[in-house]
Scaffold this motif. Structure first.
Motif, PDB file in Angstrom:
ATOM      1  N   ILE A 114       0.499  -0.934   0.145  1.00  0.00           N
ATOM      2  CA  ILE A 114       0.205  -0.280   0.037  1.00  0.00           C
ATOM      3  C   ILE A 114       0.677   0.749   0.219  1.00  0.00           C
ATOM      4  O   ILE A 114       1.820   0.947   0.804  1.00  0.00           O
ATOM      5  CB  ILE A 114      -0.784   0.100   1.157  1.00  0.00           C
ATOM      6  CG1 ILE A 114      -1.812  -1.522   1.186  1.00  0.00           C
ATOM      7  CG2 ILE A 114      -1.108   1.320   1.452  1.00  0.00           C
ATOM      8  CD1 ILE A 114      -2.824  -1.568   2.127  1.00  0.00           C
ATOM      9  N   GLY A 115       0.389   2.387  -0.830  1.00  0.00           N
ATOM     10  CA  GLY A 115       1.405   3.600  -0.925  1.00  0.00           C
ATOM     11  C   GLY A 115       0.874   4.153   0.274  1.00  0.00           C
ATOM     12  O   GLY A 115      -0.424   4.405   0.437  1.00  0.00           O
ATOM     13  N   THR A 116       1.620   4.969   0.845  1.00  0.00           N
ATOM     14  CA  THR A 116       1.088   5.658   1.558  1.00  0.00           C
ATOM     15  C   THR A 116       2.760   7.133   2.004  1.00  0.00           C
ATOM     16  O   THR A 116       3.194   7.123   1.342  1.00  0.00           O
ATOM     17  CB  THR A 116       1.445   5.586   3.330  1.00  0.00           C
ATOM     18  OG1 THR A 116       2.672   5.238   3.289  1.00  0.00           O
ATOM     19  CG2 THR A 116       0.664   3.867   3.652  1.00  0.00           C
ATOM     20  N   ARG A 117       1.858   8.223   2.574  1.00  0.00           N
ATOM     21  CA  ARG A 117       2.728   9.490   2.272  1.00  0.00           C
ATOM     22  C   ARG A 117       4.233   8.963   3.578  1.00  0.00           C
ATOM     23  O   ARG A 117       4.992  10.053   3.369  1.00  0.00           O
ATOM     24  CB  ARG A 117       2.385  10.325   3.262  1.00  0.00           C
ATOM     25  CG  ARG A 117       1.062  11.092   2.353  1.00  0.00           C
ATOM     26  CD  ARG A 117       0.339  12.052   2.679  1.00  0.00           C
ATOM     27  NE  ARG A 117      -0.414  13.556   1.750  1.00  0.00           N
ATOM     28  CZ  ARG A 117      -1.440  12.860   1.382  1.00  0.00           C
ATOM     29  NH1 ARG A 117      -1.916  11.548   2.617  1.00  0.00           N
ATOM     30  NH2 ARG A 117      -1.828  13.573   0.066  1.00  0.00           N
ATOM     31  N   LYS A 118       4.304   8.015   4.073  1.00  0.00           N
ATOM     32  CA  LYS A 118       5.260   7.377   4.694  1.00  0.00           C
ATOM     33  C   LYS A 118       6.096   6.451   3.975  1.00  0.00           C
ATOM     34  O   LYS A 118       6.876   6.772   3.599  1.00  0.00           O
ATOM     35  CB  LYS A 118       4.909   6.894   5.593  1.00  0.00           C
ATOM     36  CG  LYS A 118       6.167   5.730   7.131  1.00  0.00           C
ATOM     37  CD  LYS A 118       5.739   4.407   7.297  1.00  0.00           C
ATOM     38  CE  LYS A 118       6.751   4.246   8.255  1.00  0.00           C
ATOM     39  NZ  LYS A 118       8.078   3.741   7.722  1.00  0.00           N
ATOM     40  N   GLY A 119       5.779   6.499   2.868  1.00  0.00           N
ATOM     41  CA  GLY A 119       6.194   4.835   1.534  1.00  0.00           C
ATOM     42  C   GLY A 119       5.100   3.953   1.530  1.00  0.00           C
ATOM     43  O   GLY A 119       4.258   4.086   1.702  1.00  0.00           O
ATOM     44  N   VAL A 120       5.921   2.982   1.296  1.00  0.00           N
ATOM     45  CA  VAL A 120       5.261   1.569   0.882  1.00  0.00           C
ATOM     46  C   VAL A 120       5.292   0.838   2.394  1.00  0.00           C
ATOM     47  O   VAL A 120       6.087   1.043   3.026  1.00  0.00           O
ATOM     48  CB  VAL A 120       5.825   0.912  -0.152  1.00  0.00           C
ATOM     49  CG1 VAL A 120       4.723  -1.028   0.018  1.00  0.00           C
ATOM     50  CG2 VAL A 120       5.844   1.112  -1.099  1.00  0.00           C
ATOM     51  N   VAL A 121       3.842   0.012   2.836  1.00  0.00           N
ATOM     52  CA  VAL A 121       3.325  -0.568   3.439  1.00  0.00           C
ATOM     53  C   VAL A 121       3.155  -1.928   3.281  1.00  0.00           C
ATOM     54  O   VAL A 121       2.690  -1.677   2.888  1.00  0.00           O
ATOM     55  CB  VAL A 121       2.840   0.493   4.590  1.00  0.00           C
ATOM     56  CG1 VAL A 121       1.746  -0.496   5.407  1.00  0.00           C
ATOM     57  CG2 VAL A 121       3.332   1.377   5.185  1.00  0.00           C
ATOM     58  N   ASP A 122       4.051  -2.697   3.510  1.00  0.00           N
ATOM     59  CA  ASP A 122       3.784  -3.918   3.168  1.00  0.00           C
ATOM     60  C   ASP A 122       1.798  -4.688   4.457  1.00  0.00           C
ATOM     61  O   ASP A 122       2.580  -3.990   5.799  1.00  0.00           O
ATOM     62  CB  ASP A 122       4.548  -5.208   3.493  1.00  0.00           C
ATOM     63  CG  ASP A 122       5.422  -4.705   2.104  1.00  0.00           C
ATOM     64  OD1 ASP A 122       4.818  -4.153   1.153  1.00  0.00           O
ATOM     65  OD2 ASP A 122       6.692  -5.047   2.447  1.00  0.00           O
ATOM     66  N   VAL A 123       1.061  -4.905   4.307  1.00  0.00           N
ATOM     67  CA  VAL A 123       0.222  -5.125   5.216  1.00  0.00           C
ATOM     68  C   VAL A 123      -0.271  -7.023   4.818  1.00  0.00           C
ATOM     69  O   VAL A 123      -0.157  -6.940   3.991  1.00  0.00           O
ATOM     70  CB  VAL A 123      -1.188  -4.366   5.290  1.00  0.00           C
ATOM     71  CG1 VAL A 123      -2.638  -5.106   5.989  1.00  0.00           C
ATOM     72  CG2 VAL A 123      -1.337  -3.133   4.926  1.00  0.00           C
ATOM     73  N   GLN A 124       0.381  -7.988   5.747  1.00  0.00           N
ATOM     74  CA  GLN A 124      -0.359  -8.948   6.097  1.00  0.00           C
ATOM     75  C   GLN A 124      -1.907  -9.323   6.518  1.00  0.00           C
ATOM     76  O   GLN A 124      -2.196  -8.604   7.444  1.00  0.00           O
ATOM     77  CB  GLN A 124       0.420  -9.968   6.448  1.00  0.00           C
ATOM     78  CG  GLN A 124       0.857 -11.853   6.414  1.00  0.00           C
ATOM     79  CD  GLN A 124       1.722 -12.204   6.457  1.00  0.00           C
ATOM     80  OE1 GLN A 124       1.802 -11.909   7.879  1.00  0.00           O
ATOM     81  NE2 GLN A 124       2.184 -13.060   5.706  1.00  0.00           N
ATOM     82  N   ARG A 125      -2.997 -10.243   5.958  1.00  0.00           N
ATOM     83  CA  ARG A 125      -3.874 -11.073   6.447  1.00  0.00           C
ATOM     84  C   ARG A 125      -3.504 -12.059   7.602  1.00  0.00           C
ATOM     85  O   ARG A 125      -2.924 -12.891   6.646  1.00  0.00           O
ATOM     86  CB  ARG A 125      -4.723 -11.228   5.500  1.00  0.00           C
ATOM     87  CG  ARG A 125      -6.024 -11.448   5.856  1.00  0.00           C
ATOM     88  CD  ARG A 125      -7.008 -11.438   4.626  1.00  0.00           C
ATOM     89  NE  ARG A 125      -8.682 -11.343   5.109  1.00  0.00           N
ATOM     90  CZ  ARG A 125      -9.800 -10.577   4.392  1.00  0.00           C
ATOM     91  NH1 ARG A 125      -9.250 -10.476   2.763  1.00  0.00           N
ATOM     92  NH2 ARG A 125     -11.088 -10.539   4.827  1.00  0.00           N
ATOM     93  N   THR A 126      -4.921 -11.611   8.885  1.00  0.00           N
ATOM     94  CA  THR A 126      -3.877 -12.451   9.502  1.00  0.00           C
ATOM     95  C   THR A 126      -4.819 -13.858   9.994  1.00  0.00           C
ATOM     96  O   THR A 126      -6.182 -13.469   9.727  1.00  0.00           O
ATOM     97  CB  THR A 126      -3.346 -12.420  10.489  1.00  0.00           C
ATOM     98  OG1 THR A 126      -5.036 -11.070  11.679  1.00  0.00           O
ATOM     99  CG2 THR A 126      -1.752 -11.674  10.871  1.00  0.00           C
TER     100      THR A 126
END
Length: 304
Positions: A114-126
């Motif tokens: 996911i793109g954010t203003r912080k940079g790319v954030v990886d989100v995993q489904r648990t």
């Protein structure tokens, strides 16, 4: 006037209005954000999240150019209309929204960029929600002259809050957005805070900061997992039932204070529930991950 089809969601009580605007056609003025987030005249939320394609907005184009998998950008605004760099609860709810809306496919155990203003954030489904890798962190916050060089930034901020006796030292921590963490000594101190008033920071960060008041657990560590409780005042939103990046900052601060034998996994109690924070090594340095529930509550239509 613009008609929006929206979805209301929350992560441990930190609530958001989400809507899809793939081509960035909606004018998101601060006035419109405030109207949507207003709890009496709008939908009501701590923040507003627009799902927009990364290549459709200027801030997202470099991100998708660097990581083509970051197709979607989380365009996050605080309730007062200001822009925030990152939202730990919001990015998990955003991932849930994208999957439920059919905009992406994410199987259990799968990872979404996911793109954010912080940079790319990886989100995993648990199995019980989502976990977001928030990347690297640092001591100190910009705009105060306090950073992590030579240990500067270690409790060099003074914090005053309504109903908290005297000024307390605060630890600045950057997890993509700025935080100041303050330790309190008792349940009564934590419960007695009046966070309808904005905490006063000295020196004051140029762009403000979220302020977390944290109470270490008793015992602090059990079965290798740390335990803390916190309340938070978020810049641009006021006190919220939860703050994902605030939980991360609080756990990092208490681990820092506790010393080298402190654990790397923490349970963080917030008024809206419990979040899990985990620190782990990566190629570019230590990363920190935030795990917890992400719930969608209802959908509707709104004219703003």
């Amino acid at each position: 006037m613009t008609d929006l089809h929206f979805t209301k969601g929350h992560g441990t009580g930190n609530d958001f209005v989400l809507f899809a605007d793939p081509d960035a056609a909606v004018d998101l003025s601060p006035e419109r954000i405030r109207a949507i987030a207003d709890r009496r005249f709008g939908v009501g939320a701590d923040g507003v999240i627009r799902a927009v394609r990364s290549d459709a907005i200027a801030v997202g184009a470099p991100i998708v150019a660097e990581d083509p998998d970051a197709v979607w950008f989380m365009d996050y605004h605080n309730a007062d209309g200001s822009v925030a760099e990152m939202c730990g609860n919001g990015v998990r709810v955003f991932a849930r929204y994208l999957t439920e809306a059919g905009l992406v496919e994410l199987a259990p155990g799968g990872t979404l960029s996911i793109g954010t203003r912080k940079g790319v954030v990886d989100v995993q489904r648990t199995t019980n929600g989502f976990s977001a890798d928030l990347g690297r962190w640092a001591l100190g916050i910009a705009g105060t002259g306090l950073d992590s060089t030579d240990g500067v930034g270690d409790d060099d901020l003074a914090v005053r809050a309504k109903n908290l006796e005297g000024a307390r030292p605060g630890l600045g921590i950057d997890v993509g957005n700025p935080h100041v963490v303050v330790a309190v000594a008792t349940d009564d101190e934590l419960a007695g805070l009046d966070l309808t008033f904005v905490p006063v920071l000295d020196p004051a960060p140029a762009s403000g900061a979220n302020v977390e008041f944290v109470l270490p657990g008793d015992p602090l560590v059990q079965d290798g997992v740390g335990s803390i409780t916190m309340r938070v005042h978020e810049r641009g939103s006021g006190e919220t039932l939860s703050c994902g990046t605030g939980a991360v900052a609080a756990a990092l601060a208490v681990r820092h204070w506790a010393g080298p034998k402190a654990p790397n996994t923490w349970r963080v109690g917030v008024p809206g529930g419990v979040l899990t924070v985990r620190m782990f090594p990566a190629e570019d340095g230590e990363h920190v991950a935030l795990a917890g529930p992400a719930d969608l509550v209802f959908s509707g239509d709104l004219t703003v």
